[in-house]
Design an enzyme around this catalytic site. Sequence first.
Site, PDB file in Angstrom:
ATOM      1  N   SER A 298       0.830  -1.204   0.000  1.00 39.89           N
ATOM      2  CA  SER A 298       0.000   0.000   0.000  1.00 39.89           C
ATOM      3  C   SER A 298       0.863   1.252   0.000  1.00 39.89           C
ATOM      4  O   SER A 298       1.628   1.494  -0.926  1.00 39.89           O
ATOM      5  CB  SER A 298      -0.958  -0.038   1.188  1.00 39.89           C
TER       6      SER A 298
ATOM      7  N   ASP B 154      -3.500   6.298  -3.232  1.00 40.21           N
ATOM      8  CA  ASP B 154      -2.375   5.739  -2.495  1.00 40.21           C
ATOM      9  C   ASP B 154      -1.654   4.720  -3.379  1.00 40.21           C
ATOM     10  O   ASP B 154      -1.986   4.553  -4.551  1.00 40.21           O
ATOM     11  CB  ASP B 154      -2.819   5.142  -1.157  1.00 40.21           C
TER      12      ASP B 154
END
Length: 488
Positions: free
Chosen positions: A111, A263
């Site tokens: 992530s 992200d």
Amino acid sequence: MTSPAADRVDLTALIKAYDVRGVVPDELNPAVARAIGAAFADVVVLPEATERPRVIIANDMRPSGPELVAAFADGLVARGVDVIRIGLASTDGLYFASGSLGIPGAMFTASHNPAQYNGIKLCRAGARPVGQDSGLTTVRELAGDYLAAGAVPEVGPAERGTVEDRDMLAEYAAFLRSLVDLSGIRPLKVVVDAGNGMGGFTAPAVLGTGAGLPALPLDIVPLYFELDGTFPNHEANPLEPENLRDLQAAVVEHDADLGLAFDGDADRCFVIDEHGDPVSPSAITALVGLREVERERAAGRTPTVIHNLITSQVVPDLLGAAGATTVRTRVGHSFIKAQMAEHDAVFGGEHSAHYYFRDFFFADTGMLAAMHVLAALGGQPHPLSALSEQYQPYSASGEINSRVADVAAARDRVIEAYVTQQGAGPVQVDELDGLTVSHWAGHPQWWFNLRASNTEPLLRLNVEAADEDIMEKVRDDVLALVRQDGDA
């Protein structure tokens, strides 16, 4: 044959409550990935398979991804599982693949974490999450046994799995477009900051013509679309204000209608208005939620929307008034997803800019949320600042972390002041997730939530009030109690 549990390799630092996340190669390397792949096969894939078992695997732009994917796939193949590799994808792209094909999946991503990290998000068929209470603990233990034994058990040559490569980006893009029609909106100029993450891969396909789909009335200004897992421009974590500065400046410079920030694995989306000001994820939850509620009611159904307990009060206020049942949950995607499925909820939102859709297999997708924002903005004449104003009526502190020597003692001081002595008047209290104290039924209106970190000696404070002055007073008073021993 696995070794006794006493000899098990301890993977607790790597395999956490919701996913796998660690430093490469110290914590996560090909040997570990292969063991996890075999354990995933044994715990999740094989017990649920009704036909030839298959798993779909994808990875983000981190340099370590392909090698780890190959090792994980080898662990699956050794246990008799066929593997479909779709290569580069966003996390919601992997969820789409799992949901549309009806098979378990594994997404290799860390992530927004720095470049030296990688990880794995595992899901069952239909993009259903695998967490500590739904198989991940057993996967961790079994993988630790396989590592201790120095090998994974292998089926015979005739039963081994196969590996095939497939491109599903165009299918993913077409599916999202089938859920939100942007073809008729007014022309919009949109700056997209991919942060060198997977948004640079998916945005051209979904919002542009990169996957062979017709052009939309969108003028996309790309920012950091080059895939680079070393994140040379800024961390791909839009939750941190400093990582939004380039996008904010670009929106103003290009006189754009809005900005979108994704992200690293592009499952979260943050929104910037035409002035360069952030639109809170709670406001986006309300805006998108109202669109989904309206659609659900038009179909003759009673809508349910899920939100976590530190989402703004505006979410239950507006969605409740629109005829929805709102369900408040703990913080964390596994809780949201479980509640989404249990209540057949049409939509769910979190303060962290994760947005969940029943139409997207109850999974989170930043791109679909962004498309709803584009549809709402492009379907009326006003700027985003005016449109979003109605969804941001209250004042919020954002999440404030305090490192404390004694978490329990700091929490007890807050309980003593606000609950036992009722120093601020009668309040409502619950402990669904940490301590929530609410004075919303009285005047002045405010609430706060104080949650302990699972991994550090931290207390996380969120405060919301009807106006800025009250919010600041409650924030400062609670922080003074929390940090009474000189903590910060």
